[in-house]
Design an enzyme around this catalytic site. Structure first.
Site, PDB file in Angstrom:
ATOM      1  N   LYS A 167     -32.851  40.452  -8.183  1.00  0.00           N
ATOM      2  CA  LYS A 167     -33.609  39.526  -9.037  1.00  0.00           C
ATOM      3  C   LYS A 167     -33.002  38.124  -8.950  1.00  0.00           C
ATOM      4  CE  LYS A 167     -35.247  43.238 -11.997  1.00  0.00           C
ATOM      5  NZ  LYS A 167     -35.189  44.005 -13.256  1.00  0.00           N
ATOM      6  N   GLN A 202     -31.677  44.544 -18.479  1.00  0.00           N
ATOM      7  CA  GLN A 202     -31.856  45.615 -17.500  1.00  0.00           C
ATOM      8  C   GLN A 202     -31.654  46.977 -18.160  1.00  0.00           C
ATOM      9  OE1 GLN A 202     -32.935  45.005 -14.387  1.00  0.00           O
ATOM     10  NE2 GLN A 202     -32.968  47.168 -13.862  1.00  0.00           N
ATOM     11  N   ASP A 243     -40.542  40.968 -18.852  1.00  0.00           N
ATOM     12  CA  ASP A 243     -40.678  42.380 -18.488  1.00  0.00           C
ATOM     13  C   ASP A 243     -42.000  42.962 -19.011  1.00  0.00           C
ATOM     14  OD1 ASP A 243     -38.808  43.669 -16.907  1.00  0.00           O
ATOM     15  OD2 ASP A 243     -37.338  43.853 -18.523  1.00  0.00           O
TER      16      ASP A 243
HETATM   17  N1  GUN Z   1     -35.060  49.401 -15.092  1.00  0.00           N
HETATM   18  C1  GUN Z   1     -35.910  49.919 -14.162  1.00  0.00           C
HETATM   19  N2  GUN Z   1     -37.000  49.121 -14.033  1.00  0.00           N
HETATM   20  C2  GUN Z   1     -36.834  48.096 -14.892  1.00  0.00           C
HETATM   21  C3  GUN Z   1     -37.612  46.947 -15.200  1.00  0.00           C
HETATM   22  O1  GUN Z   1     -38.707  46.717 -14.674  1.00  0.00           O
HETATM   23  N3  GUN Z   1     -37.084  46.119 -16.147  1.00  0.00           N
HETATM   24  C4  GUN Z   1     -35.902  46.350 -16.762  1.00  0.00           C
HETATM   25  N4  GUN Z   1     -35.488  45.477 -17.680  1.00  0.00           N
HETATM   26  N5  GUN Z   1     -35.147  47.413 -16.493  1.00  0.00           N
HETATM   27  C5  GUN Z   1     -35.621  48.270 -15.567  1.00  0.00           C
END
Ligand code: GUN
Length: 291
Positions: free
Chosen positions: A52, A96, A119
């Protein structure tokens, strides 16, 4: 059979976002800024967060990664989120997942300001999505609809079977495919661990979205000729055929399912890269909401 190439499409999207950032820069304005919070040492989470951050750098966003130890108190994390909510220089915030057991993911999700919820997990974002109102869409489902749209895959009136009902993928995906929109207007069936005779349902599907997290679960005998298959699964399994000693497998037994499909996503290089492209689009949206 046409391969839905998420790697190529995500690069196109990243270049589009980079063009937007260039315009912002040329206008002498503040740049979009994403903040990411990571707790603990989960290997997969660290890989995702690094990807990211790299994507932010590629398009020219500012990014901040905030790392906390595994034993961080929930209260401290909530205070940090509140602080970022108030920071006018940060447009998007994500924490996350998964988080350690002593921290409530629900509480964390509900504390993130809906204006910065890149998100798309906040109940306000989910509610707005369900009512087909403008909002942040969760990255994976957003990436999938973008992929279907850019390849012109027909969805209206089709029977779409979603396997999996997670908050991150299955549930939002089923809502988006049923929406009065393109892609959407599909008749949607959601299948999950309690579904009886899954095969009889997948065999009726024009579009299958496999998001259950079981490697090579969907086999050729479960798929109708000409179906569109989207594989959300990505599981690391041991392999003696690779240098690293492991390989990535999707939820679809690709080699035998692909010849029956009109369109199919590969793993890797399908849905995965689209997820990050969607996060960038959401961050840009958060920026424009403020600027
Ligand atoms: N863990 C797995 N996929 C995601 C996601 O799309 N966002 C976040 N914040 N954590 C994740």
């Amino acid at each position: 059979m046409i391969l839905l190439n998420g790697k190529k499409t995500s690069e196109e999207i990243k270049n589009e976002v980079a063009q937007e950032v260039l315009k912002i820069k040329q206008a002498g304005k503040r740049l979009p800024h994403l903040a990411v919070i990571i707790v603990g040492q989960n290997g997969a989470s660290k890989t995702y967060v690094a990807a990211k951050e790299k994507a932010c750098q590629f398009v020219g966003f500012d990014s901040t990664v905030i790392e906390f130890p595994e034993d961080i108190q929930e209260k401290v994390l909530l205070e940090k989120i509140e602080e970022i909510n108030q920071n006018p220089n940060i447009d998007g915030l994500l924490v996350q997942f998964p988080l350690p057991k002593h921290i409530s993911e629900t509480k964390i999700t509900e504390t993130i300001s809906p204006d910065k919820d890149v998100d798309g997990f906040h109940p306000i974002s989910v509610g707005r999505m369900s009512q087909n109102l403008p909002t942040f869409l969760p990255a994976t489902p957003f990436g999938i609809i973008e992929l279907l749209e850019r390849y012109g895959v027909e969805t209206s009136g089709k029977h779409c079977v979603v396997i999996g009902r997670s908050n991150i993928v299955g549930m939002p995906m089923s809502i988006l495919m049923a929406r009065k929109a393109y892609p959407g207007n599909a008749t949607v069936t959601i299948c999950h661990s309690q579904t009886v005779d899954l095969k009889s349902i997948t065999l009726q599907a024009d579009i299958i979205i496999a998001a259950l997290g079981k490697p090579e679960f969907l086999t050729a005998e479960m798929v109708k000729e000409g179906a569109v298959v989207v594989d959300v699964g990505i599981t690391r399994v041991e392999s003696d055929k690779t240098k690293t000693g492991w390989k990535l497998l999707g939820d679809v037994k690709f080699d035998e399912v692909a010849p029956k499909c009109s369109y199919i996503t590969p793993v890797p290089g399908g849905v995965g890269p689209m997820t990050i492209a969607s996060l960038l689009k959401n961050t840009l949206r958060a920026y424009y909401l403020k600027e």
